[in-house]
Design an enzyme around this catalytic site. Sequence first.
Site, mmCIF file in Angstrom:
data_model
loop_
_atom_site.group_PDB
_atom_site.id
_atom_site.type_symbol
_atom_site.label_atom_id
_atom_site.label_comp_id
_atom_site.label_asym_id
_atom_site.label_seq_id
_atom_site.Cartn_x
_atom_site.Cartn_y
_atom_site.Cartn_z
ATOM 1 N N LYS A 79 0.822 -1.210 0.000
ATOM 2 C CA LYS A 79 0.000 0.000 0.000
ATOM 3 C C LYS A 79 0.856 1.260 0.000
ATOM 4 O O LYS A 79 0.592 2.198 -0.774
ATOM 5 C CB LYS A 79 -0.934 -0.017 1.214
ATOM 6 C CG LYS A 79 -1.729 1.268 1.430
ATOM 7 C CD LYS A 79 -2.912 1.026 2.350
ATOM 8 C CE LYS A 79 -2.507 0.420 3.665
ATOM 9 N NZ LYS A 79 -1.682 1.326 4.500
ATOM 10 N N THR A 81 3.989 1.486 -0.939
ATOM 11 C CA THR A 81 4.715 1.506 -2.217
ATOM 12 C C THR A 81 3.840 2.097 -3.315
ATOM 13 O O THR A 81 4.302 2.929 -4.120
ATOM 14 C CB THR A 81 5.170 0.088 -2.597
ATOM 15 O OG1 THR A 81 6.016 -0.428 -1.560
ATOM 16 C CG2 THR A 81 5.930 0.089 -3.907
ATOM 17 N N ARG A 102 2.508 8.585 7.066
ATOM 18 C CA ARG A 102 2.869 8.460 8.477
ATOM 19 C C ARG A 102 4.374 8.236 8.657
ATOM 20 O O ARG A 102 5.049 7.770 7.751
ATOM 21 C CB ARG A 102 2.120 7.283 9.120
ATOM 22 C CG ARG A 102 0.628 7.483 9.220
ATOM 23 C CD ARG A 102 -0.031 6.278 9.878
ATOM 24 N NE ARG A 102 0.108 5.079 9.058
ATOM 25 C CZ ARG A 102 -0.171 3.851 9.473
ATOM 26 N NH1 ARG A 102 -0.577 3.658 10.724
ATOM 27 N NH2 ARG A 102 -0.032 2.816 8.678
ATOM 28 N N LYS A 113 8.223 -6.395 10.913
ATOM 29 C CA LYS A 113 7.962 -5.780 9.622
ATOM 30 C C LYS A 113 9.213 -5.224 8.959
ATOM 31 O O LYS A 113 9.364 -5.240 7.746
ATOM 32 C CB LYS A 113 6.933 -4.668 9.798
ATOM 33 C CG LYS A 113 6.468 -4.018 8.509
ATOM 34 C CD LYS A 113 5.418 -2.953 8.808
ATOM 35 C CE LYS A 113 4.953 -2.273 7.544
ATOM 36 N NZ LYS A 113 3.973 -1.195 7.822
ATOM 37 N N ALA A 281 -3.071 1.937 13.594
ATOM 38 C CA ALA A 281 -4.354 1.898 12.886
ATOM 39 C C ALA A 281 -5.358 0.955 13.537
ATOM 40 O O ALA A 281 -6.533 0.992 13.198
ATOM 41 C CB ALA A 281 -4.142 1.494 11.438
ATOM 42 N N PHE A 309 -3.386 -0.083 7.510
ATOM 43 C CA PHE A 309 -3.932 -1.426 7.323
ATOM 44 C C PHE A 309 -4.983 -1.440 6.206
ATOM 45 O O PHE A 309 -4.921 -0.656 5.271
ATOM 46 C CB PHE A 309 -4.488 -1.980 8.634
ATOM 47 C CG PHE A 309 -3.435 -2.262 9.675
ATOM 48 C CD1 PHE A 309 -2.272 -2.929 9.347
ATOM 49 C CD2 PHE A 309 -3.601 -1.849 10.988
ATOM 50 C CE1 PHE A 309 -1.292 -3.190 10.302
ATOM 51 C CE2 PHE A 309 -2.635 -2.103 11.952
ATOM 52 C CZ PHE A 309 -1.486 -2.786 11.612
ATOM 53 N N PHE A 390 3.520 -8.322 -9.179
ATOM 54 C CA PHE A 390 4.651 -9.147 -8.746
ATOM 55 C C PHE A 390 5.125 -9.990 -9.935
ATOM 56 O O PHE A 390 4.326 -10.349 -10.813
ATOM 57 C CB PHE A 390 4.251 -10.063 -7.582
ATOM 58 C CG PHE A 390 4.325 -9.412 -6.228
ATOM 59 C CD1 PHE A 390 5.290 -9.768 -5.306
ATOM 60 C CD2 PHE A 390 3.411 -8.423 -5.882
ATOM 61 C CE1 PHE A 390 5.354 -9.166 -4.061
ATOM 62 C CE2 PHE A 390 3.468 -7.816 -4.643
ATOM 63 C CZ PHE A 390 4.445 -8.187 -3.722
ATOM 64 N N TRP A 418 7.208 -0.865 -8.321
ATOM 65 C CA TRP A 418 8.309 -1.370 -7.489
ATOM 66 C C TRP A 418 9.578 -1.543 -8.329
ATOM 67 O O TRP A 418 10.666 -1.177 -7.898
ATOM 68 C CB TRP A 418 7.919 -2.703 -6.854
ATOM 69 C CG TRP A 418 8.941 -3.224 -5.886
ATOM 70 C CD1 TRP A 418 9.052 -2.941 -4.553
ATOM 71 C CD2 TRP A 418 10.016 -4.124 -6.197
ATOM 72 N NE1 TRP A 418 10.132 -3.604 -4.015
ATOM 73 C CE2 TRP A 418 10.741 -4.342 -4.998
ATOM 74 C CE3 TRP A 418 10.429 -4.763 -7.360
ATOM 75 C CZ2 TRP A 418 11.849 -5.172 -4.940
ATOM 76 C CZ3 TRP A 418 11.543 -5.586 -7.306
ATOM 77 C CH2 TRP A 418 12.243 -5.790 -6.085
#
Length: 564
Positions: A79, A81, A102, A113, A281, A309, A390, A418
Amino acid sequence: MAYVQKEVFKIRTDIEIAQNTELEPIEEIAKKMNITSNQLEYYGKYKAKINLKNKDLNKKVGKLILVTSINPTPAGEGKTTISVGLGDSLQHIGKKTAIALREPSLGPVFGMKGGAAGGGYAQVVPMEDLNLHFTGDMHAIGAANNLAAAMLDNHIQQGNQLNIDPRRITWKRAVDMNDRQLRNITSGLGGPTNGVPREDGFEITVASEIMAVLCLAESLVDLKERLSRCILGYTYEDEPITVGDIKAEGAMTVLLKDALKPNLVQTLEGTPTFIHGGPFANIAHGCNSVLATKTALSHADYVVTEGGFGADLGAEKFFDIKCRTSNLEPDAVVVVATIRALKMHGGLAKDDLHHEDLAALRSGFANLKKHVENMGKVFGMNTVVAINSFSADTPAENNLLSKLCEAEGFRVVLADIWSQGSAGGEEMARAVVEVCEEPSTLTYPYALEESIEAKITKVVQKIYGGVGVDWSPAATRSLHQLERLGFSDLPICMAKTQYSLSDNPTLLGQPKGFTVSVQDLTISAGAGFIVILTGDVLKMPGLPKKPAAENIDIDQNGKITGLF
């Protein structure tokens, strides 16, 4: 000057990509938004804060785009990215753009993470600074939180004129680190000179109400007023004790005076990016600060922001809390999904995701469908579905997902930012620009004047797709207390698992027929919302068996490795 990539599109780790990019001086980034040097407070060459003398704060220029996602899975959705890549892609097609996100917390950075500021060729930089101490905001928030705790305990020690019940103190101390050992402690031991013994504990700084207050405040005056309303505990007569009662709000505001100012940095492609605030969140509202968002909107034609999230948590709270509080209204929503994650929602194990599985994708699509429908039918927002690409995605899977979206009338685009940067997001950017021109009116799932019970039920039924709510005896008692204290008209903030539309993290896809169990209710009076606790949501996470910190190192030249 324009950014210069030393090696273009060679697949490397995120930190290697970031370290091999030459950044523009921060004053050049500010110039892109007509922000002058006298509005900047420099933190080195590539970071600055925007001072609060900005007269354009409430002059909305830009269109606001909210990026949200399906329920997260271990497969990854990307998200942030996509948020960064969308900002870069909008700039790439000639739009004056800013991003508002954020700040990362040290807890996830050193925990499971790892660092987080986008990924691949869609990142915010300087990456190391963002993920570590940055401009000191997190430390200021922790210090303000702990000053309130110290002054509260000192008041009890010095005679307790307010008749505070030590057994009913709700305010925790804070540290920006995952440390389960501190969840529940006993403090004040060692005799009469060392305090009054009581049960105590810590929460991670981003779960502190101070963080939520900072992200909703729009001025120093507003900040101080909100701090004064924060409830620390209760008296023996069951009356609330606030920060204002112990006269701590002035000193706390002093500690937060610089932290309140939005931080300005940049992406790899030189897109201006405001990184400011980071409330959890699933405890708080999960959005960057109102000040940062409004500053971006007053200086750019398009502003990309995100909720934490999945859309059931981050987007819902963005609308019901942040938008209600600040009079913000997005012009478009982007819902992010990956084929990998949708296959997991369709029942496929993580180890099998590299295999084509059209049946699992078709089944998992129900999760995406529910979130997109919520954006339109519940909140009245025009939406673009962005599929984060991906390398293992097959043509058949891409085609199926496109057909499923088109059959529902969803606008869907494939984004490969990406590995390709802004060039891989042109279609997404153009789709978002088109959607921003379409009329929309923000609507809410409940009215503030409704009862607390009705608000919870409507979120469960409309947003999650559940059938109802189960109340614990503790939650019922807390409900009656909050009603007695006059908090019924506040918005609610649902604290639940991010992994499912329900409160059961194992129920993936689009579960049906479930109820949500409300364990307790707490009040964040300074932030201005009621927290509804469901399931086993923790305010102090623990480190995993193999924390990310084990892979982080620095060499003799000061070069950091392993951050992400």
